[in-house]
Every structure is written in structure tokens, then in C-alpha cells.
Design an enzyme around this catalytic site. Structure first.
Site, PDB file in Angstrom:
ATOM      1  N   SER A 142       0.649 -16.972 -11.345  1.00 28.91           N
ATOM      2  CA  SER A 142       1.608 -15.874 -11.562  1.00 28.91           C
ATOM      3  C   SER A 142       1.188 -14.699 -10.703  1.00 28.91           C
ATOM      4  O   SER A 142      -0.017 -14.492 -10.463  1.00 28.91           O
ATOM      5  CB  SER A 142       1.586 -15.439 -13.034  1.00 28.91           C
ATOM      6  OG  SER A 142       2.280 -14.214 -13.193  1.00 28.91           O
ATOM      7  N   TYR A 155      -2.798 -12.611 -20.567  1.00 29.47           N
ATOM      8  CA  TYR A 155      -2.061 -13.548 -19.709  1.00 29.47           C
ATOM      9  C   TYR A 155      -2.585 -13.500 -18.263  1.00 29.47           C
ATOM     10  O   TYR A 155      -2.882 -14.538 -17.658  1.00 29.47           O
ATOM     11  CB  TYR A 155      -0.585 -13.193 -19.754  1.00 29.47           C
ATOM     12  CG  TYR A 155       0.293 -14.005 -18.844  1.00 29.47           C
ATOM     13  CD1 TYR A 155       0.644 -15.314 -19.178  1.00 29.47           C
ATOM     14  CD2 TYR A 155       0.798 -13.470 -17.659  1.00 29.47           C
ATOM     15  CE1 TYR A 155       1.469 -16.067 -18.357  1.00 29.47           C
ATOM     16  CE2 TYR A 155       1.620 -14.214 -16.831  1.00 29.47           C
ATOM     17  CZ  TYR A 155       1.959 -15.507 -17.175  1.00 29.47           C
ATOM     18  OH  TYR A 155       2.776 -16.247 -16.348  1.00 29.47           O
ATOM     19  N   LYS A 159      -4.286 -16.448 -15.612  1.00 26.28           N
ATOM     20  CA  LYS A 159      -3.706 -16.822 -14.321  1.00 26.28           C
ATOM     21  C   LYS A 159      -4.684 -16.529 -13.180  1.00 26.28           C
ATOM     22  O   LYS A 159      -4.752 -17.280 -12.199  1.00 26.28           O
ATOM     23  CB  LYS A 159      -2.372 -16.102 -14.125  1.00 26.28           C
ATOM     24  CG  LYS A 159      -1.285 -16.560 -15.109  1.00 26.28           C
ATOM     25  CD  LYS A 159      -0.980 -18.045 -14.969  1.00 26.28           C
ATOM     26  CE  LYS A 159       0.208 -18.494 -15.809  1.00 26.28           C
ATOM     27  NZ  LYS A 159       0.498 -19.933 -15.642  1.00 26.28           N
ATOM     28  N   THR A 190      13.673 -17.260 -17.139  1.00 27.66           N
ATOM     29  CA  THR A 190      13.427 -18.404 -18.028  1.00 27.66           C
ATOM     30  C   THR A 190      13.224 -17.900 -19.458  1.00 27.66           C
ATOM     31  O   THR A 190      13.202 -16.693 -19.709  1.00 27.66           O
ATOM     32  CB  THR A 190      12.153 -19.180 -17.621  1.00 27.66           C
ATOM     33  OG1 THR A 190      11.019 -18.356 -17.907  1.00 27.66           O
ATOM     34  CG2 THR A 190      12.162 -19.567 -16.153  1.00 27.66           C
TER      35      THR A 190
HETATM   36  N1  LIG Z   1       9.226 -17.113 -15.509  1.00 31.37           N
HETATM   37  C1  LIG Z   1       8.456 -16.328 -14.777  1.00 31.37           C
HETATM   38  O1  LIG Z   1       8.878 -15.258 -14.313  1.00 31.37           O
HETATM   39  C2  LIG Z   1       7.036 -16.710 -14.497  1.00 31.37           C
HETATM   40  C3  LIG Z   1       6.285 -15.810 -13.747  1.00 31.37           C
HETATM   41  C4  LIG Z   1       4.987 -16.138 -13.437  1.00 31.37           C
HETATM   42  C5  LIG Z   1       4.456 -17.332 -13.864  1.00 31.37           C
HETATM   43  N2  LIG Z   1       5.196 -18.182 -14.625  1.00 31.37           N
HETATM   44  C6  LIG Z   1       4.564 -19.421 -15.066  1.00 31.37           C
HETATM   45  O2  LIG Z   1       5.435 -20.503 -14.840  1.00 31.37           O
HETATM   46  C7  LIG Z   1       5.140 -21.545 -15.764  1.00 31.37           C
HETATM   47  C8  LIG Z   1       6.449 -22.020 -16.402  1.00 31.37           C
HETATM   48  O3  LIG Z   1       6.994 -20.945 -17.135  1.00 31.37           O
HETATM   49  P1  LIG Z   1       8.550 -20.759 -17.395  1.00 31.37           P
HETATM   50  O4  LIG Z   1       8.899 -19.412 -16.910  1.00 31.37           O
HETATM   51  O5  LIG Z   1       9.309 -21.913 -16.919  1.00 31.37           O
HETATM   52  O6  LIG Z   1       8.538 -20.664 -18.991  1.00 31.37           O
HETATM   53  P2  LIG Z   1       9.287 -21.525 -20.113  1.00 31.37           P
HETATM   54  O7  LIG Z   1      10.714 -21.671 -19.783  1.00 31.37           O
HETATM   55  O8  LIG Z   1       8.887 -20.882 -21.402  1.00 31.37           O
HETATM   56  O9  LIG Z   1       8.610 -22.960 -19.984  1.00 31.37           O
HETATM   57  C9  LIG Z   1       7.285 -23.176 -20.395  1.00 31.37           C
HETATM   58  C10 LIG Z   1       7.061 -24.665 -20.477  1.00 31.37           C
HETATM   59  O10 LIG Z   1       5.711 -24.891 -20.927  1.00 31.37           O
HETATM   60  C11 LIG Z   1       5.749 -25.775 -22.028  1.00 31.37           C
HETATM   61  N3  LIG Z   1       4.629 -25.540 -22.919  1.00 31.37           N
HETATM   62  C12 LIG Z   1       4.219 -24.367 -23.464  1.00 31.37           C
HETATM   63  N4  LIG Z   1       3.186 -24.576 -24.293  1.00 31.37           N
HETATM   64  C13 LIG Z   1       2.941 -25.909 -24.283  1.00 31.37           C
HETATM   65  C14 LIG Z   1       2.003 -26.740 -24.951  1.00 31.37           C
HETATM   66  N5  LIG Z   1       1.106 -26.248 -25.831  1.00 31.37           N
HETATM   67  N6  LIG Z   1       2.033 -28.072 -24.716  1.00 31.37           N
HETATM   68  C15 LIG Z   1       2.949 -28.595 -23.855  1.00 31.37           C
HETATM   69  N7  LIG Z   1       3.843 -27.860 -23.188  1.00 31.37           N
HETATM   70  C16 LIG Z   1       3.843 -26.526 -23.403  1.00 31.37           C
HETATM   71  C17 LIG Z   1       7.088 -25.492 -22.703  1.00 31.37           C
HETATM   72  O11 LIG Z   1       7.535 -26.633 -23.427  1.00 31.37           O
HETATM   73  P3  LIG Z   1       7.554 -26.785 -25.025  1.00 31.37           P
HETATM   74  O12 LIG Z   1       7.827 -25.431 -25.612  1.00 31.37           O
HETATM   75  O13 LIG Z   1       8.653 -27.784 -25.233  1.00 31.37           O
HETATM   76  O14 LIG Z   1       6.203 -27.326 -25.361  1.00 31.37           O
HETATM   77  C18 LIG Z   1       7.985 -25.302 -21.489  1.00 31.37           C
HETATM   78  O15 LIG Z   1       8.425 -26.555 -21.008  1.00 31.37           O
HETATM   79  C19 LIG Z   1       4.149 -20.959 -16.775  1.00 31.37           C
HETATM   80  O16 LIG Z   1       2.849 -21.373 -16.436  1.00 31.37           O
HETATM   81  C20 LIG Z   1       4.292 -19.478 -16.565  1.00 31.37           C
HETATM   82  O17 LIG Z   1       3.125 -18.770 -16.903  1.00 31.37           O
HETATM   83  C21 LIG Z   1       6.476 -17.899 -14.945  1.00 31.37           C
END
Ligand SMILES: NC(=O)c1ccc[n+]([C@@H]2O[C@H](COP(=O)([O-])OP(=O)(O)OC[C@H]3O[C@@H](n4cnc5c(N)ncnc54)[C@H](OP(=O)(O)O)[C@@H]3O)[C@@H](O)[C@H]2O)c1
Length: 267
Positions: A142, A155, A159, A190
Site C-alpha cells: 500500500s 495498517y 505494509k 473497494t
Molecule cells: N483499496 C485500496 O485503496 C487499497 C489501498 C492500498 C492497499 N490495498 C490492499 O489491497 C488488498 C486488497 O484490498 P481491497 O481493497 O480489495 O479490499 P477488500 O475489498 O476488503 O478485499 C479484501 C480481501 O481480503 C480477504 N480477506 C480479508 N481477511 C481475510 C482472512 N482472514 N482470510 C482470508 N481472506 C481474507 C477478503 O475476503 P473475505 O472477507 O471473504 O475473507 C477480501 O477478499 C489488501 O491487502 C489491501 O490492504 C488496498
């Protein structure tokens, strides 16, 4: 050099929603067989159906990746059922938007388990096989790892840890054909921003659709680059920070104060 995803077996963690779901579908559309996992079976089923439209052998597993002790067996199961893993995409993650004054050790440990220890353990479990198959490992970090954002200490630290791990892996694997990739999303639209037990996100920049991230990640893997930030101007911000960290932090504090004075919600 380019890496051909066609015919490869790609495991994407956290693929029931958001970035992971979009990446899984994109890898499948490139001709890879994808394995997807997360906790929500119903959501995984939807994503799997979309992946199978491109790659019929794709499969899914319902798993809580925070159960660290179960990860070696899970890695073996995935490998057995897929016939080996070429590409591991460590994407699953959870946010925590709370200032340090209200964080507890339990919250910090929970974040570290899912955002750092879990991808590291899974990586170690699959590394011998990925090395043998001359595969790839992607870490979704991130921009928080590099920007010291307000109310994101727990968080951002997870990262920063995963980014440091990935950078060191690249060095240690220098004599192998394995490639390491690190993805730095900015604000991608998301469910991460609507999860409970989090303060409102400081939307200082416009949230981008997940599609904006997919192309750059595919390019990164196929063109064998090391890292990518989306939006692509973030590296200029990192560079400004590392020229003078203290000035950068003072600027962040001034920005937060302005937002507080205007009541525009940065915590
Ligand atoms: N969106 C952003 O702006 C952003 C920015 C920087 C970094 N990121 C990173 O991108 C990655 C994906 O995030 P996203 O934005 O797509 O968020 P999201 O829509 O909330 O998706 C998170 C995913 O992780 C899974 N997950 C969470 N805890 C889990 C666990 N204990 N076991 C198995 N699966 C788990 C969730 O599935 P279940 O709930 O079904 O388990 C979901 O599929 C993350 O690492 C996040 O930190 C996102």
C-alpha cells in the site's frame, strides 16, 4: 524479458472481493488457471464463475488466512489440487483506520497476522515449489507503507513490513529465476473503506476503480518489473518524503490540522 501467464497456475488470496477478485479474473482472461481463496464462500463462488468463463479448471477454497498454523497444509492442498503453483498473489488484507491513542496490542497483532505474517508464511510454504517452477510472487502492499498517513499506524506498519520482506526476497533470490513484484495501490474503490471498526477514510484523492489497477499489475508481472504504484505519480511523493522525512511529517501534520479546522474529516 516477458513472462507468459498463459497456462500458468496462479493463486490469488483475498479474491472474494475488490482488488483480488479483479486480479483473479484478469489472470484467468490471460489464459492462467486461477485458484482463489478467502473466507466468504458465496462471494468466492461468484468470482470463480467469472474466472471459469475464461479458465474452466480454476478453483476456490474457503479459508481464514489468519489461521497461521493451518497455512502449510493449505499450501499443500492448493498445490496438489492445482497441480503446482507458478504465481502467488498475496493480496488478502484488512485495514485499520484508528489513531494510536485508541489502538490496543490485540488490534496491532491481528493486523500483523493477516497483513504480514500470513502472506509471509504462505510464501515460505510455496517458495520451494515456485522456485522449481521459476515462478512469480506478487505482494499487494500500500502507499501507506511509504507515506505515514494519519490514523493508520497499525495498517501502515504491516505494509511497510511486507514491502521490506519483498525487497529482501528479491536480493536473496538473485541467483534464481523467481521474480518478486510489489504493488502499491493508492485509493482504490473497494469494500476496504466500508468495513466496520474503522474511522472514515481521508479521501484526499479521488478513489479509482479496481480496473485502474489491473492493467498495471498485469504489465508488472508480464514485463518483469519490481514495483508499481497506482496512481503512477506516487513515487514522486515518496521521493519527496525521503529527501527530508521530518519536513514531510510536519507537512502531513499541517495538512491534517487544516482538514480538522475545516471539519473535512481526516482523523
Ligand atoms: N483499496 C485500496 O485503496 C487499497 C489501498 C492500498 C492497499 N490495498 C490492499 O489491497 C488488498 C486488497 O484490498 P481491497 O481493497 O480489495 O479490499 P477488500 O475489498 O476488503 O478485499 C479484501 C480481501 O481480503 C480477504 N480477506 C480479508 N481477511 C481475510 C482472512 N482472514 N482470510 C482470508 N481472506 C481474507 C477478503 O475476503 P473475505 O472477507 O471473504 O475473507 C477480501 O477478499 C489488501 O491487502 C489491501 O490492504 C488496498
Amino acid at each position: 524479458m516477458t513472462y507468459d501467464l498463459k497456462g500458468k497456475n496462479v493463486l490469488v488470496t483475498g479474491a472474494s472481493a475488490g482488488i483480488g477478485a479483479a486480479l483473479a479474473e484478469a489472470f484467468a482472461a490471460r489464459g492462467a488457471t486461477v485458484g482463489i481463496c478467502a473466507r466468504r464462500a458465496d462471494r468466492l463462488a461468484d468470482v470463480l464463475a467469472r474466472c471459469r468463463a475464461h479458465a474452466p479448471e480454476s478453483r476456490s477454497w474457503t479459508v481464514d488466512l489468519a489461521d497461521l498454523g493451518a497455512l502449510p497444509a493449505f499450501a499443500r492442498q492448493v498445490s496438489d489440487e492445482m497441480g503446482g503453483v507458478d504465481v502467488l498473489v498475496n493480496n488478502a488484507g484488512i485495514p485499520k483506520r484508528k489513531p494510536v491513542q485508541v489502538l490496543t496490542p490485540e488490534i496491532v497483532d491481528q493486523l500483523m497476522e493477516i497483513n504480514y505474517q500470513s502472506p509471509v508464511h504462505l510464501t515460505l510454504a510455496l517458495l520451494p515449489e515456485i522456485t522449481e517452477r521459476e515462478g512469480r510472487i506478487v505482494f499487494v502492499s500500500s502507499v501507506a507503507a511509504r507515506l505515514s498517513p494519519p490514523a493508520e499506524a497499525a495498517y501502515a506498519a504491516t505494509k511497510a513490513a511486507i514491502s521490506a520482506w519483498a525487497e529482501c526476497m528479491k536480493v536473496d533470490l538473485r541467483d534464481t529465476a523467481v521474480r518478486i513484484h510489489v504493488v502499491y495501490p493508492g485509493i482504490i474503490d473497494t469494500e476496504l473503506f466500508t468495513l466496520p471498526d474503522n474511522d472514515p477514510a481521508p479521501m484526499a484523492i479521488e478513489a479509482l476503480p479496481v480496473e485502474a489497477l489491473v492493467g498495471p499489475v498485469l504489465d508488472l508481472v508480464e514485463q518483469e518489473g519490481f514495483e508499481v504504484s497506482v496512481p503512477d505519480w506516487f513515487p514522486d511523493v515518496y521521493a519527496g518524503k525521503y529527501r527530508d522525512v521530518e519536513a514531510f511529517l510536519e507537512g502531513t501534520i499541517a495538512y491534517v490540522r487544516t482538514q480538522e479546522a475545516e471539519g473535512t474529516g481526516v482523523t
